[in-house]
Write a protein that holds these residues in place. Structure first.
Motif, PDB file in Angstrom:
ATOM      1  N   UNK A 292      15.337 -30.672 -16.605  1.00 44.00           N
ATOM      2  CA  UNK A 292      15.239 -30.843 -15.307  1.00 44.00           C
ATOM      3  C   UNK A 292      15.522 -28.869 -15.408  1.00 44.00           C
ATOM      4  N   UNK A 293      13.929 -28.116 -15.210  1.00 45.74           N
ATOM      5  CA  UNK A 293      14.576 -26.438 -15.300  1.00 45.74           C
ATOM      6  C   UNK A 293      15.172 -26.539 -13.895  1.00 45.74           C
ATOM      7  N   UNK A 294      15.683 -24.507 -14.082  1.00 43.76           N
ATOM      8  CA  UNK A 294      16.458 -23.847 -13.149  1.00 43.76           C
ATOM      9  C   UNK A 294      15.684 -23.822 -11.902  1.00 43.76           C
ATOM     10  N   UNK A 295      14.933 -23.381 -12.079  1.00 45.83           N
ATOM     11  CA  UNK A 295      13.753 -23.296 -11.394  1.00 45.83           C
ATOM     12  C   UNK A 295      13.651 -23.896  -9.872  1.00 45.83           C
TER      13      UNK A 295
ATOM     14  N   UNK B 230      24.392 -32.272  -4.082  1.00 48.75           N
ATOM     15  CA  UNK B 230      24.637 -33.524  -4.769  1.00 48.75           C
ATOM     16  C   UNK B 230      23.431 -33.229  -5.583  1.00 48.75           C
ATOM     17  N   UNK B 231      22.316 -31.875  -4.799  1.00 52.33           N
ATOM     18  CA  UNK B 231      20.959 -31.415  -5.869  1.00 52.33           C
ATOM     19  C   UNK B 231      21.375 -31.236  -7.552  1.00 52.33           C
ATOM     20  N   UNK B 232      23.092 -30.950  -7.118  1.00 52.79           N
ATOM     21  CA  UNK B 232      23.904 -29.861  -7.938  1.00 52.79           C
ATOM     22  C   UNK B 232      24.304 -30.530  -9.495  1.00 52.79           C
ATOM     23  N   UNK B 233      25.074 -31.379  -8.005  1.00 54.06           N
ATOM     24  CA  UNK B 233      25.370 -33.007  -9.179  1.00 54.06           C
ATOM     25  C   UNK B 233      24.050 -33.960 -10.125  1.00 54.06           C
ATOM     26  N   UNK B 234      23.482 -33.693  -9.124  1.00 53.51           N
ATOM     27  CA  UNK B 234      22.232 -35.055  -9.850  1.00 53.51           C
ATOM     28  C   UNK B 234      21.845 -34.136 -10.978  1.00 53.51           C
ATOM     29  N   UNK B 235      21.215 -32.789 -11.029  1.00 44.09           N
ATOM     30  CA  UNK B 235      21.022 -31.935 -11.536  1.00 44.09           C
ATOM     31  C   UNK B 235      21.680 -32.054 -13.079  1.00 44.09           C
ATOM     32  N   UNK B 236      22.897 -31.938 -13.403  1.00 44.45           N
ATOM     33  CA  UNK B 236      24.030 -31.917 -14.340  1.00 44.45           C
ATOM     34  C   UNK B 236      23.605 -33.643 -14.677  1.00 44.45           C
ATOM     35  N   UNK B 237      24.205 -34.528 -13.744  1.00 47.94           N
ATOM     36  CA  UNK B 237      23.337 -35.989 -14.779  1.00 47.94           C
ATOM     37  C   UNK B 237      22.328 -35.589 -15.235  1.00 47.94           C
ATOM     38  N   UNK B 238      21.295 -35.881 -14.849  1.00 50.72           N
ATOM     39  CA  UNK B 238      20.148 -35.624 -15.194  1.00 50.72           C
ATOM     40  C   UNK B 238      19.752 -34.767 -16.822  1.00 50.72           C
ATOM     41  N   UNK B 239      20.652 -34.009 -16.693  1.00 51.31           N
ATOM     42  CA  UNK B 239      20.975 -32.790 -17.626  1.00 51.31           C
ATOM     43  C   UNK B 239      21.591 -33.829 -18.754  1.00 51.31           C
ATOM     44  N   UNK B 240      22.508 -33.496 -18.561  1.00 49.49           N
ATOM     45  CA  UNK B 240      23.469 -34.261 -19.408  1.00 49.49           C
ATOM     46  C   UNK B 240      23.588 -36.044 -20.698  1.00 49.49           C
ATOM     47  N   UNK B 241      23.332 -37.037 -19.052  1.00 52.05           N
ATOM     48  CA  UNK B 241      23.326 -38.438 -18.983  1.00 52.05           C
ATOM     49  C   UNK B 241      22.162 -38.590 -19.601  1.00 52.05           C
ATOM     50  N   UNK B 242      21.332 -38.109 -18.803  1.00 56.08           N
ATOM     51  CA  UNK B 242      19.030 -39.121 -19.166  1.00 56.08           C
ATOM     52  C   UNK B 242      19.144 -38.029 -20.051  1.00 56.08           C
ATOM     53  N   UNK B 243      18.984 -36.742 -20.692  1.00 56.12           N
ATOM     54  CA  UNK B 243      18.838 -36.173 -21.548  1.00 56.12           C
ATOM     55  C   UNK B 243      17.670 -36.347 -20.269  1.00 56.12           C
ATOM     56  N   UNK B 244      16.875 -35.341 -19.379  1.00 49.58           N
ATOM     57  CA  UNK B 244      16.143 -35.382 -19.063  1.00 49.58           C
ATOM     58  C   UNK B 244      16.027 -33.199 -18.872  1.00 49.58           C
TER      59      UNK B 244
END
Length: 180
Positions: A79-82, A63-77
């Motif tokens: 999120x640092x890979x670290x 879920x962390x991966x899915x949430x990070x993907x969603x935040x980066x692509x859809x919300x234009x946030x």
């Protein structure tokens, strides 16, 4: 092998010496397959505790991966890979802790079911593990003391006498020079 300088007869003699190895009665006695086996009831109970305590954190890491993907692509946030790496590592570490908790919180008694979280079982199971490790350590120290005494020529038990006889028989049967 002959071109490399190896003597094929020496290899055959070595294999023959290994086949003629003398074993003690203890080494030749059959092993009881039921000795040291966890009862199936306890195993199933342990599995039913490990799956949720370890599986939920693993699911959380996905879920962390899915949430990070969603935040980066859809919300234009951005999120640092670290942050993603640390969050997934924390979830996986929590999963390992869940495996440990699932094992230690399970009642190891066949008749006792235990509570939902199993907090009353943890102390009892840790004490049993420590006791088993202490007994194993004491047995290993005793065996090492017997082996060291046997090396000095003092045989303290029938078992060591049989091992010494078997070791002497192997040495006398071997035509190969001793390995140093």
């Amino acid at each position: 092998r002959q071109a490399a300088g190896a003597d094929p007869d020496e290899a055959r003699r070595g294999r023959a010496a290994l086949r003629q190895t003398a074993y003690t009665a203890e080494e030749m006695s059959p092993v009881d397959p039921s000795a040291g086996v966890m009862p199936e009831v306890v195993s199933n109970r342990m599995l039913s505790r490990v799956v949720p305590f370890a599986g939920l954190p693993v699911f959380g890491s996905f879920l962390v991966f899915v949430g990070a993907y969603y935040a980066n692509t859809q919300l234009d946030l951005d999120v640092p890979p670290q942050v993603i790496a640390y969050a997934t590592q924390a979830c996986f570490a929590l999963s390992f802790a869940g495996i440990t908790w699932g094992v230690l919180s399970t009642s190891w008694d066949e008749e006792t079911e235990g509570s939902l979280l199993g907090t009353e079982q943890v102390g009892r199971n840790v004490a049993m593990m420590r006791d088993g490790m202490a007994r194993g350590r004491a047995a290993a120290e005793e065996e090492n003391a017997e082996i060291e005494a046997a090396d000095d020529g003092v045989l303290m038990s029938r078992e060591m006498l049989e091992r010494d006889k078997a070791r002497r028989a192997r040495k006398s049967d071997s035509k190969l020079p001793p390995i140093v």
